[in-house]
Structures are given as C-alpha cells and as structure tokens.
Design a protein around this motif. Structure first.
Motif, PDB file in Angstrom:
ATOM      1  N   GLU A 135       0.841  -1.202   0.000  1.00  0.00           N
ATOM      2  CA  GLU A 135       0.000   0.000   0.000  1.00  0.00           C
ATOM      3  C   GLU A 135       0.880   1.258   0.000  1.00  0.00           C
ATOM      4  OE1 GLU A 135      -3.289   0.227  -0.486  1.00  0.00           O
ATOM      5  OE2 GLU A 135      -3.199  -1.948  -0.757  1.00  0.00           O
ATOM      6  N   LEU A 136       1.973   1.217   0.751  1.00  0.00           N
ATOM      7  CA  LEU A 136       2.886   2.368   0.788  1.00  0.00           C
ATOM      8  C   LEU A 136       3.506   2.627  -0.587  1.00  0.00           C
ATOM      9  CD1 LEU A 136       4.764   1.693   4.150  1.00  0.00           C
ATOM     10  CD2 LEU A 136       3.134   3.541   3.694  1.00  0.00           C
ATOM     11  N   VAL A 137       4.034   1.581  -1.219  1.00  0.00           N
ATOM     12  CA  VAL A 137       4.696   1.782  -2.509  1.00  0.00           C
ATOM     13  C   VAL A 137       3.697   2.204  -3.582  1.00  0.00           C
ATOM     14  CG1 VAL A 137       4.699  -0.593  -3.418  1.00  0.00           C
ATOM     15  CG2 VAL A 137       6.592   0.933  -3.963  1.00  0.00           C
ATOM     16  N   LEU A 138       2.479   1.658  -3.541  1.00  0.00           N
ATOM     17  CA  LEU A 138       1.446   2.090  -4.495  1.00  0.00           C
ATOM     18  C   LEU A 138       1.130   3.573  -4.331  1.00  0.00           C
ATOM     19  CD1 LEU A 138      -0.907  -1.016  -4.371  1.00  0.00           C
ATOM     20  CD2 LEU A 138       0.161  -0.080  -6.446  1.00  0.00           C
ATOM     21  N   GLY A 139       1.032   4.040  -3.086  1.00  0.00           N
ATOM     22  CA  GLY A 139       0.765   5.453  -2.837  1.00  0.00           C
ATOM     23  C   GLY A 139       1.882   6.350  -3.330  1.00  0.00           C
TER      24      GLY A 139
END
Length: 150
Positions: A135-139
């Motif tokens: 989720e962090l890398v997608l954001g």
C-alpha cells in the motif's frame, strides 16, 4: 544522468525526483542516498533511496532504473513472489515481493518505460506491525508518476 556512449539509450535518473516531490508524498525531503555504497558498482542499475520522516525510520523508499532490464524480466524471475500485473495510465506495471530477508518486508513495482524500466520499492523495517508495504509503494508511485519519463 550517467554518461553514455553515442547511440546508447539514456537511463532515467531516479535521483532527479525533486525534494519537493519527495516531501509531497510524505517522505523526508532532506534525505536522499544516491548510488549503491562506497566501492559498489552495479552498471545495469541507477539507484536513489529516500526515507520515511522522523528519527525512528519505519521504511526506506528506493527507486531504481535500468535500460538493460524489462518488466518481463521481473515477471519471469522465480525469486519474485506474490506477483500481479497492474496498469497505471496505460503503463505496464508488475507488483511483487521478495523473501530476501526476514528483518524487512518489501514490496516492489516495476514500471515499463519507453527505454528500460523503473522499480519502486518499499523496504519496511517494522515487520509485523500490520502496515502493508505494498500500500505504501502504491501510494508513493501514484504521487510520483509525473516524475517518470513519458
């Protein structure tokens, strides 16, 4: 950008992402680490690392680029696990994890470029606290997509 021979494709420089853009995605705009470390040369890849804000670093955000590797190379790499294809505004993306170490959770997104590939990675240090590095890398990718070459 690294120097290149005439006719050799130019590799996108991941450290060209501005401190302002890094800060806007919630990372520490004052921190960047360029390269692989003292005496380490990896000619196929350029690398730039950023960190989460604060003294207790929850994760590092790493951006790499290459003109000799492709998204398909990473799809075929059997050491990459939990892979899935994604699409971001028509770009070819492949999200995957690795089991390189037990001390971090990682999530990576390979992005096809006109010349080569960029890989965005979150190396999350606080394993087991319920935060999903994917989720962090997608954001961060969504926030920084504008910085990629067209």
């Amino acid at each position: 950008m690294e120097p290149h021979a005439v006719g050799e494709p130019t590799r996108w420089d991941p450290c060209s992402i501005t401190p302002e853009a890094i800060g806007a995605t919630g990372l520490d705009p004052g921190y960047r680490d360029e390269g692989w470390g003292d005496g380490i040369v990896v000619p196929d890849w350029a690398i730039c690392s950023f960190k989460s804000p604060g003294v207790d670093i929850a994760y590092f955000f790493v951006v790499m680029s290459s003109v000799t590797h492709t998204v398909e190379d990473l799809r075929r790499d059997t050491s990459n696990i939990n892979g899935r294809d994604l699409d971001l505004d028509g770009r070819d993306l492949f999200l995957y994890e690795t089991e390189a170490t037990r001390s971090i959770d990682d999530c990576n997104i390979a992005v096809g470029l006109a010349r080569g590939i960029a890989v965005f990675t979150v190396n999350y240090m606080n394993v087991g606290d319920g935060v999903d590095p994917c989720e962090l890398v997608l954001g961060h990718l969504a926030d920084l997509e504008f910085a990629l070459p067209q």
